[in-house]
Every structure is written in structure tokens, then in C-alpha cells.
Design a protein around this motif. Structure first.
Motif, mmCIF file in Angstrom:
data_model
loop_
_atom_site.group_PDB
_atom_site.id
_atom_site.type_symbol
_atom_site.label_atom_id
_atom_site.label_comp_id
_atom_site.label_asym_id
_atom_site.label_seq_id
_atom_site.Cartn_x
_atom_site.Cartn_y
_atom_site.Cartn_z
ATOM 1 N N ASN A 1 0.822 -1.214 0.000
ATOM 2 C CA ASN A 1 0.000 0.000 0.000
ATOM 3 C C ASN A 1 0.855 1.263 0.000
ATOM 4 O OD1 ASN A 1 -2.335 -1.512 -0.009
ATOM 5 N ND2 ASN A 1 -2.590 -1.460 2.207
ATOM 6 N N THR A 2 1.966 1.243 0.755
ATOM 7 C CA THR A 2 2.804 2.437 0.844
ATOM 8 C C THR A 2 3.462 2.756 -0.491
ATOM 9 O OG1 THR A 2 3.260 1.923 3.166
ATOM 10 C CG2 THR A 2 4.708 3.512 2.102
ATOM 11 N N VAL A 3 4.017 1.743 -1.149
ATOM 12 C CA VAL A 3 4.649 1.959 -2.457
ATOM 13 C C VAL A 3 3.619 2.411 -3.486
ATOM 14 C CG1 VAL A 3 5.836 0.813 -4.366
ATOM 15 C CG2 VAL A 3 6.542 0.362 -2.014
ATOM 16 N N ASN A 4 2.469 1.750 -3.494
ATOM 17 C CA ASN A 4 1.435 2.124 -4.459
ATOM 18 C C ASN A 4 0.892 3.524 -4.197
ATOM 19 O OD1 ASN A 4 1.712 -0.306 -5.745
ATOM 20 N ND2 ASN A 4 -0.083 -1.255 -4.825
ATOM 21 N N LYS A 5 0.844 3.914 -2.916
ATOM 22 C CA LYS A 5 0.393 5.288 -2.593
ATOM 23 C C LYS A 5 1.372 6.313 -3.141
ATOM 24 C CE LYS A 5 -1.894 8.588 -0.398
ATOM 25 N NZ LYS A 5 -1.003 9.731 -0.624
ATOM 26 N N ILE B 1 6.109 5.131 -11.586
ATOM 27 C CA ILE B 1 7.362 4.771 -10.922
ATOM 28 C C ILE B 1 7.319 3.378 -10.314
ATOM 29 C CG2 ILE B 1 7.833 7.190 -10.364
ATOM 30 C CD1 ILE B 1 7.075 6.440 -7.432
ATOM 31 N N ILE B 2 6.199 2.650 -10.465
ATOM 32 C CA ILE B 2 6.075 1.349 -9.808
ATOM 33 C C ILE B 2 7.202 0.392 -10.201
ATOM 34 C CG2 ILE B 2 4.671 -0.759 -9.777
ATOM 35 C CD1 ILE B 2 2.249 0.874 -9.342
ATOM 36 N N PRO B 3 7.552 0.269 -11.499
ATOM 37 C CA PRO B 3 8.655 -0.660 -11.816
ATOM 38 C C PRO B 3 9.966 -0.273 -11.148
ATOM 39 C CG PRO B 3 7.436 -0.053 -13.792
ATOM 40 C CD PRO B 3 6.962 0.849 -12.714
ATOM 41 N N HIS B 4 10.270 1.013 -11.108
ATOM 42 C CA HIS B 4 11.535 1.462 -10.515
ATOM 43 C C HIS B 4 11.551 1.243 -9.004
ATOM 44 C CE1 HIS B 4 12.477 3.330 -14.378
ATOM 45 N NE2 HIS B 4 11.269 3.853 -14.375
ATOM 46 N N SER B 5 10.408 1.446 -8.357
ATOM 47 C CA SER B 5 10.338 1.262 -6.901
ATOM 48 C C SER B 5 10.337 -0.211 -6.527
ATOM 49 C CB SER B 5 9.083 1.950 -6.360
ATOM 50 O OG SER B 5 8.976 1.767 -4.968
ATOM 51 N N THR B 6 9.495 -1.002 -7.182
ATOM 52 C CA THR B 6 9.378 -2.416 -6.811
ATOM 53 C C THR B 6 10.652 -3.189 -7.113
ATOM 54 O OG1 THR B 6 8.334 -2.856 -8.960
ATOM 55 C CG2 THR B 6 6.880 -2.424 -7.090
ATOM 56 N N ASN B 7 11.380 -2.805 -8.161
ATOM 57 C CA ASN B 7 12.656 -3.480 -8.463
ATOM 58 C C ASN B 7 13.647 -3.325 -7.318
ATOM 59 O OD1 ASN B 7 11.758 -4.372 -10.917
ATOM 60 N ND2 ASN B 7 12.736 -2.759 -12.114
ATOM 61 N N ARG B 8 13.672 -2.136 -6.724
ATOM 62 C CA ARG B 8 14.603 -1.900 -5.619
ATOM 63 C C ARG B 8 14.187 -2.685 -4.372
ATOM 64 N NH1 ARG B 8 16.705 -0.558 -9.241
ATOM 65 N NH2 ARG B 8 17.682 -2.516 -8.630
ATOM 66 N N LEU C 1 10.189 13.777 -13.738
ATOM 67 C CA LEU C 1 10.936 12.523 -13.856
ATOM 68 C C LEU C 1 11.050 12.121 -15.325
ATOM 69 C CD1 LEU C 1 9.275 10.577 -10.909
ATOM 70 C CD2 LEU C 1 11.672 11.265 -11.023
ATOM 71 N N LYS C 2 12.190 11.514 -15.682
ATOM 72 C CA LYS C 2 12.411 11.069 -17.054
ATOM 73 C C LYS C 2 12.954 9.645 -17.042
ATOM 74 C CE LYS C 2 13.282 15.754 -18.771
ATOM 75 N NZ LYS C 2 14.240 16.659 -19.449
ATOM 76 N N ASP C 3 12.723 8.937 -18.157
ATOM 77 C CA ASP C 3 13.089 7.514 -18.236
ATOM 78 C C ASP C 3 14.599 7.295 -18.182
ATOM 79 O OD1 ASP C 3 10.561 6.232 -18.382
ATOM 80 O OD2 ASP C 3 10.326 7.015 -20.401
ATOM 81 N N LYS C 4 15.375 8.095 -18.919
ATOM 82 C CA LYS C 4 16.804 7.836 -19.065
ATOM 83 C C LYS C 4 17.546 7.886 -17.720
ATOM 84 C CE LYS C 4 20.641 7.270 -21.437
ATOM 85 N NZ LYS C 4 21.637 7.406 -20.382
ATOM 86 N N PRO C 5 17.425 8.948 -16.929
ATOM 87 C CA PRO C 5 18.124 8.950 -15.630
ATOM 88 C C PRO C 5 17.707 7.795 -14.722
ATOM 89 C CG PRO C 5 17.354 11.152 -16.181
ATOM 90 C CD PRO C 5 16.719 10.217 -17.157
ATOM 91 N N LEU C 6 16.413 7.437 -14.751
ATOM 92 C CA LEU C 6 15.957 6.346 -13.895
ATOM 93 C C LEU C 6 16.509 5.002 -14.369
ATOM 94 C CD1 LEU C 6 12.269 7.374 -13.175
ATOM 95 C CD2 LEU C 6 14.078 7.063 -11.504
#
Length: 839
Positions: A634-638, A651-658, A709-714
Motif C-alpha cells: 500500500n505504501t509503495v502504491n500510494k 514509478i512502480i517498476p523502478h520502486s518495486t525493483n529496488r 521525472l524522465k526515463d533515461k536517468p531512472l
């Protein structure tokens, strides 16, 4: 048959009357409401009858007060019960300040804490009930006794308890009967608990606080009322005298407020009288008596409008607070704007550019101004600078009261404020602060879903505003003097020349080295060779060097520190809402699950659930892991929802991967532990610089501070750039130096110190020395990367470096995180709590 006997029994009791809705329930005999009353004590006027409620006026014949009541028996079916919610909202919309009380069996709960046992999904029913109360402006009356009010009379796993019965009231009811509460007794002959409404004078509690209504200050006799109390002499300190007199005034204002009656109704009556008077003037022209009457009615109408507007302004403030985050964007914009006004801007003054060149002392006039007694005009300006509608503190008095009563109370209040500045003592009644939690979501279930707001008394605000004014005046003057000296050049080398850099002075050399490195110049550390002996250590004679302290810079530095410290304290009040703080809590909990609580099989399930990021994986986890995974989910999705709403970026893929990466690294360490495997130092650090949470924390810091936010830096961040890798490594090594001894005693995995000992066969002291040298060499890599890194913002680079810095600070004397030591606590107190003395 039982119901009919009950009706006959009540009818047989003298002076008792009853009303029931049996006529509404021919087809639904189970949904019936019965209202009985003693006609000698109360009068009842039925306004509306329905299969789920009876709505009526109730009048107390003895004290001539009346109240709207609604007796409720909600339907069992959700669809049918919606008729009740619609009716309650409709009744609320038609009220004009009347007190209203609802009680009975609502057949619904507000949240999951009101259910114990297995039952069907109540989410939809809870949402509809909460929405009804929100739209109708109702709240639950304070309750005592049993928490659950209904039981299904079954045992074992089929036993079910719910809080279905309750008493609801509106704000007008609480104002009329502030000491009210209801008692939930144990069931006797029914499966429901009886509810007993009580009223007693409460001496404490947020519900029963005094509040000064600003419209009372508009009354013609307001100053006389205040003077009647203020003329009394109280032979103690002036601060105590002011506090005591304010307390004595409260009963007077309570009576006045009650006598004013319904302000909305007063406006309507005044408008009606004015209309009648104007009609008479039109009909009987040149009648002097009627013209005077019309003028008097016009004055009364204007006063009534003024009082109503004053009341509505205060009520609007309360409504805005109740709505929680509806206006959060505007709120935080205002906070940022105020912070920007009061902040000592870095572009205005760069303290690090200053040194012994500012060799003059403050003037005698400036020194006199700093210690001069507080003048009455300063105090008056402080009072009149506070907005009338500012929410009051625990004593209930607004700034409007102080302004309106200033001709009477001004002299004594000013004396009391000067008394504080003379002896530095303040009463706890003045220093008290009211902390209020406002919900940030529709149905808050945890502390993090509330925002804390602090309300201070006006006397406290007066003192703090005077202190702030003195600080800011002196700081602004220093800013101007320093800015004039620095505006001659913008080049860092030339600015270093301004400080008269003496190569023979260690202080000047260290300052210049730091400034040049900070601004991106690759200065060699060889410049310190002049201060070292033949062994490469700093000469011991340097300890005897003394440099004259410049009082101007010292004072500016202290003022700047205290102002920034106050900003830190304000930010701490909002700490619970910061997403990274929530992540830190989750990291600690998940780390404990992998280290202490989870078995290897359970940890594999949890790691797989995080990796898949699938809510359906919840059913495979043990109960204690379900709570943790759901909180993480819930916290990540929020956070992802907030970013998607504001920036349109997923940002879900970038957060959940970490998060998945972190859990996998934790899993590796758990496998080492259960198998008894001892990794090499290289193997340990290859896993440990990630398991220390650096990549996860820094990636989410980037997500929080970057817009757009941009794709390349992430995508580059997913590859672990050097700035993340090296700062995380420093954190890993510092953590091991501070915690390895305690963790080994608890049976934890070997750390980097033990891994190096195992690799080389050296002793612990030599291993610790090696790790410290490794930290030093890693810092060199960090410093080099700072000079060459142009891919990320300065703010992100600074956050990354601070991650490494705080780790060394936290673990310098041991485990400052898990087992805070005296030194760590002292650092926090000196940084955040205790201001620097200016004398």
C-alpha cells in the motif's frame, strides 16, 4: 406476541407515552422502532417516521431546552440501509444550527476495529457509513463501557462481536451539552447492549474546551465586561495575573455566547424587522418616529450581519481543518512561501566564504539594541500582527480578543511579556501547546495517516514573534554587510583571496581546500604537507595555535544555526507524512523479519511475493508477514499514485525493483546464516552494499525530489551508478564497525570485519584498521565522482553524500540506530532541540 406485551406494558404505565413505526413495517416485521417517554418530564413531537428511524423534537419541560433526536434501527441489507444514509444526509442539510442526537442500531461499523470474529467483507458498508457521517457533519459521542455492543450468541470460531449500536451528535449538540457521553452496558435480555446517555461537567478533554467567539468582541459592552474582571489585583507575577484573569473571563463569555442565541436566526429576524420598518416608512412618509425606527432596525441588521460573518470566518477555519487534506496543496504552498521569507538564503550569505577578514566588532548601538528592554510598541505590533482567524491555543482565546481588549489589558500584558524577557521564566499554562491529528485519508487506520497540527496560545505567540523579529533584524543587517563584501567577485578563487588565505595557517588552508573542493575544483591534498611532520602526521604544535574569533561572524553563525534549528523543529512536526520516513520504518521491520522472525521457508515466500508484486501472493504468507507485505504494498502504491497524479509518470517498476533487490540480498544473508556459510570479504561486500539499503533509499530519494521525472536517468539509476555504490559501501562499512560486536553476540552473520579476519587470519584490531582505511579510500572515490558527475542534480548528489555522512555519525560510537548511546542522543539534542546561547 412479545412485542405486543411490551406495548401493553408501556401503555399501562401512568404518564408514559409511546410511538412506534409498526405501520411502516407490515412487510418487514423485524425492522421496527419504538419510542417511549415520560410525558411529565419531556414533550415529544414526531417529525418523521420510517421503517429504519423515528425523527422527533424532544423538549425538556423543566429547563425548557429542546433537541432533535433520531432513533435508528438500520436494515440488515446493504441496499435497503442506503435509504437510511440518504435520509440522515437530507435531515442534516435542513438543519439551521439545531442540536441533533442520533442513537440506536445502525447495523454498520466504521472500521475493522469494531469487528471481532469472522464475517463477510464490510468494506463497502464501512465506506458508505463513513461517507454519510462526513456529509451530515456527525461524530460519535464519547463512549464509556463495553466496546462491542452486539454478539451473535455463538461460541468458538462462529462467535462474532460488532459495535453496531452508537450515539452520534452534531457540533451544535456538543456546544449545548459539552459534558455529554454515553455508557454502553453489558447485554441483559437482548443480544444488543443498552445505551445510556449521560451528562456531567467535564474539567478536561478536547471536547469540552473553551473557545472565544470573535463576534463577542463586537458587543457594545465588551470592554466593560473585560474591565470588570481586569480591575482585580492578583498579587503574584504578572504572567500569572494575566493567565488567572483570562480564566476568570471564560464563564462570562460562555454566558454571553449562550445569550446571543442562533446568529443565523438573528440575521433573519433583523432582516424581517428592517423590511417591515421600511414598508411602514414607504406607507407613512415624513413620519419622524418611523424613520428613526427604520434607522435603528438598519443598525441592528448591520450588527447582526457583522456578528454572523465573524462567526462564519471562525467556523470556516474549523471546517477546513476537518476536511483534512482537501486543501493540502494550498496549505503546503503557504508553508513554503513563509519558509522562503524567513530563511537565511544561501545565495545571500555564504558563511563558508567568510573568515578573519571581517575584523570589526558590532557597534555600541547594535549591541545596545540586542539587549535593550522590550518596548510596549513592539509588543503591540506583535499582537496586532497575528491574524484574527488564527486557531486559538489550549486557553481558547484568539488574537481578536487581545486586539479588541487591548485598551484594557494592554498595559498588564505588556508588563507580563517584559517580565518574561527579564527572568526567562514562562508558565506552563502559556507554554502549553495543543497537538491535533487531522486525517489525511478518508478512513485513517494508522498514525501515519494523520497530520499533526500544533496550536499555541496567543501569549506564547507574542513572545516568539518578538524573539523572531530580533533575530531576523540582526541577521538581515549582517546579511547586508556580508553581501556588500562579497559582491565584488563571483569567482571562488578570488573570494578565497578575499579571506587573505595564509598558506602558513591551517585554519585558512583547510577552509580554502573545502571551499574549492565543494565548488568542483580538484585541489590536491598536498597543500597540507606544510603542517605535517616527517611521519605524515599533523604536527603536535598545531594544538597550541590560537586564532582570534571574529565576534561578527560568530554571532551571525549562532543566529543562523538557531533559525535553521527552528525550521528543523517545524519539519519534525510533519515527519510522519514524509514517504521516506515510512520507508525507513518498513525497512527496519523487514530487516527484523529476515534476521529474527522468519524461517527460511517463510522468507522464500516473502521474497517471492515482493518480487512478483502481486497482492494475491498475500494468501500464501503467514499472518505476521501478511501485515508487513500489505503495508509495503500500500505504501509503495500510494507513492506511485501521488507521482502519477502530479507528474503523469509511472514509478512502480523502478520502486518495486529496488524492494525486490533488497529482499533478495536479505535472503542471501539468511541462507548464509542457516547454512553456516562464511563468505569472503569480496563476497560479503558484493551483497552487503545493497543490503544496507543504500540503493533503495537513494533511488526513492531521487523519485521524491525530482520533477519532472524522465526515463533515461531512472534507467541509469537501475544500473547502480558510482555515487550510489560508493556511498552505500561507506554506510555498510560504518555499520559493521559500530554493530558487529553486538550482532555477533546475538548470533548474527559475520560482518566485514570477521570476513577479512577469516580471509587473512589477522586479529580484530588489524581488521578494523583495514576497514577504516577502506572507508577512507572509498571517500576519495566519492570526492572524485562528485567532480566528474554531471548527470544528476546537486540536490541528489548532496543527498547521496549525506547518506554516507549520517551513517558514520550514527555508528561512530556503536549502534546509534538499534541501541542509541549517550553520545548519539546528545548529538540529536544539540542539533534539533537545544539552541545556541547568544551571550
Amino acid at each position: 406476541m412479545k412485542r405486543m406485551k411490551t406495548l401493553r406494558a408501556l401503555n399501562s404505565v401512568a404518564l408514559w407515552k409511546l410511538f412506534h413505526d409498526l405501520s411502516c413495517c407490515v412487510e418487514r416485521p423485524g425492522d421496527r422502532v419504538l419510542l417511549a417517554w415520560n410525558d411529565s418530564e419531556v414533550g415529544v413531537e414526531i417529525l418523521e417516521s420510517h421503517s429504519q428511524f423515528i425523527h422527533a423534537w424532544v423538549v425538556n419541560r423543566q429547563i425548557h431546552t429542546r433537541c432533535l433526536i433520531t432513533v435508528v434501527y438500520g436494515a440488515n441489507e446493504l441496499v435497503v440501509r442506503r435509504q437510511l444514509w440518504v435520509a440522515i444526509t437530507r435531515i442534516a442539510d435542513g438543519l439551521q444550527g439545531e442540536p441533533w442526537l442520533l442513537f440506536g442500531d445502525f447495523n454498520a461499523v466504521l472500521d475493522t476495529s469494531e469487528i471481532w470474529g469472522s464475517c463477510s467483507d464490510q468494506t463497502q458498508a464501512m465506506n458508505e457509513f463513513n461517507q454519510c457521517l462526513l456529509e451530515a457533519g456527525l461524530t460519535t459521542l464519547p463512549m464509556r463501557g463495553h466496546w462491542f455492543s452486539w454478539h451473535n450468541s455463538r461460541d468458538g470460531t462462529r462467535s462474532l462481536w460488532k459495535r453496531l449500536d452508537r450515539v452520534l451528535v452534531n457540533e451544535a449538540f456538543l456546544e449545548s451539552w459539552p459534558g455529554s457521553f454515553y455508557l454502553c452496558d453489558a447485554p441483559v435480555t437482548s443480544d444488543h447492549s443498552p445505551l445510556n446517555l449521560r451528562n456531567e461537567r467535564a474539567t478536561h478533554g478536547l471536547w469540552f474546551m473553551f473557545r472565544f467567539d470573535n463576534y463577542l468582541a463586537l458587543a457594545p459592552g465588551f470592554l466593560d465586561t473585560v474591565a470588570g474582571v481586569w480591575r482585580h489585583n492578583i498579587y503574584r507575577t504578572k504572567l500569572y495575573s494575566v493567565v488567572r484573569k483570562l480564566k476568570l473571563l471564560k464563564p462570562v463569555f460562555r454566558v454571553q455566547r449562550k445569550n446571543k442565541g442562533d446568529l443565523v436566526m438573528n440575521v433573519q429576524l433583523a432582516a424581517a424587522f428592517l423590511s417591515q420598518a421600511q414598508s411602514l416608512v414607504q406607507k407613512y412618509r415624513h413620519n419622524e418616529l418611523l424613520e428613526r425606527l427604520e434607522k435603528a432596525c438598519r443598525w441592528i441588521y448591520a450588527r447582526a450581519i457583522q456578528q454572523e460573518q465573524s462567526m462564519l470566518k471562525q467556523r470556516a477555519k474549523l471546517t477546513w481543518l476537518k476536511e483534512g487534506d482537501v486543501c493540502s496543496r494550498t496549505f503546503f504552498k503557504k508553508v513554503k512561501a513563509r519558509t522562503a521569507v524567513h530563511r537565511v538564503r544561501q545565495e545571500e550569505v555564504r558563511l563558508e566564504h567568510l573568515s578573519t577578514w571581517a575584523n570589526h566588532l558590532i557597534t555600541e548601538e547594535e549591541a545596545t539594541g540586542l539587549i535593550a528592554p522590550i518596548q510596549d510598541e513592539e509588543i503591540r505590533q506583535s499582537v496586532f500582527g497575528i491574524a484574527d482567524e488564527k486557531a486559538p491555543g489550549p486557553d481558547g482565546y484568539s488574537a481578536k480578543f487581545y486586539k479588541a481588549a487591548w485598551p484594557v489589558i494592554g498595559l498588564e500584558v505588556s508588563t507580563a511579556v517584559r517580565e518574561f524577557f527579564a527572568n526567562g521564566r514562562i508558565l506552563k499554562q502559556i507554554n502549553a501547546t495543543l497537538l491535533t491529528l487531522l486525517p489525511k485519508v478518508h478512513m485513517p487506520c494508522r498514525v501515519s495517516e494523520y497530520r499533526s497540527i500544533a496550536y499555541c496560545n496567543v501569549m506564547y505567540k507574542i513572545i516568539s514573534r518578538i524573539l523572531e523579529k530580533k533575530f531576523l533584524e540582526r541577521t538581515e543587517k549582517l546579511n547586508g554587510e556580508v553581501a556588500m563584501l562579497l559582491e565584488k567577485t563571483n569567482d571562488p578563487f578570488d573570494q578565497i583571496e578575499l579571506v587573505d588565505w595564509n598558506n602558513d595557517d591551517l585554519h585558512s588552508t583547510a577552509l580554502g581546500f573545502r571551499l574549492l573542493r565543494q565548488h568542483g575544483y580538484n585541489v590536491s591534498p598536498e597543500i597540507f604537507r606544510n603542517f605535517m611532520d616527517q611521519k605524515g602526521n599533523f604536527r603536535t604544535t598545531l594544538c597550541d595555535d590560537e586564532t582570534d574569533t571574529n565576534p561578527l561572524l560568530l554571532e551571525l553563525a549562532k543566529l543562523d544555526f538557531n533559525i535553521v534549528q527552528k525550521m528543523y523543529q517545524d519539519e519534525l512536526k510533519e515527519l510522519s507524512r514524509i514517504m521516506l520516513v515510512k520507508f525507513a520504518v518498513l525497512i527496519t521491520i523487514i530487516d527484523d523479519i529476515y534476521d529474527v522472525y522468519g524461517t527460511l521457508d517463510e522468507l522464500e515466500l516473502f521474497t517471492d511475493a515482493v518480487d512478483r508484486w502481486d497482492i494475491n501472493a498475500l494468501k500464501l504468507l503467514p499472518d505476521y508477514m501478511k501485515i508487513c507485505f500489505l503495508a509495503l504494498f500500500n505504501t509503495v502504491n500510494k507513492m506511485a499514485y501521488d507521482v502519477l497524479r502530479d507528474q503523469g509518470f509511472d514509478i512502480i517498476p523502478h520502486s518495486t525493483n529496488r524492494w525486490a533487490e533488497l529482499c533478495k540480498k536479505y535472503m542471501v544473508e539468511a541462507q548464509w546464516y542457516y547454512s553456516g556459510y562464511k563468505p569472503s570479504l569480496k563476497e560479503f561486500l558484493g551483497n552487503g552494499w545493497v543490503s544496507v539499503t543504500g540503493p533503495l533509499v537513494l533511488v526513492h530519494a531521487y523519485l521524491s525530489m525530482t520533477n519532472p521525472l524522465k526515463d533515461k536517468p531512472l534507467e541509469d539509476l537501475q544500473k547502480h551508478p558510482e555515487i550510489i555504490k560508493w556511498t552505500s559501501l561507506v554506510c555498510r562499512l560504518a555499520d559493521d564497525l559500530g554493530t558487529s560486536c553486538d550482532e555477533l553476540k546475538r548470533g548474527d552473520n559475520p560482518k566485514s570485519i570477521q570476513c577479512y579476519m577469516h580471509d587473512t587470519g589477522c586479529c580484530e584490531d588489524d581488521s578494523r584498521s583495514f576497514i577504516k582505511n577502506l572507508i577512507e579510500s572509498t571517500w576519495k572515490k566519492i570526492n572524485k565522482d562528485i567532480l566528474m558527475n554531471h548527470e544528476y542534480s546537486k540536490d541528489f548528489i548532496k543527498a547521496s553524500i549525506n547518506f554516507a555522512r549520517i551513517s558514520q555519525c550514527m555508528y561512530q560510537y556503536g549502534d546509534g540506530h538499534g541501541i542509541p548511546d549517550r553520545e548519539s542522543k546528545a548529538r540529536i539534542l544539540s542539533l534539533v532541540i537545544e539552541p545556541l546561547p547568544l551571550s
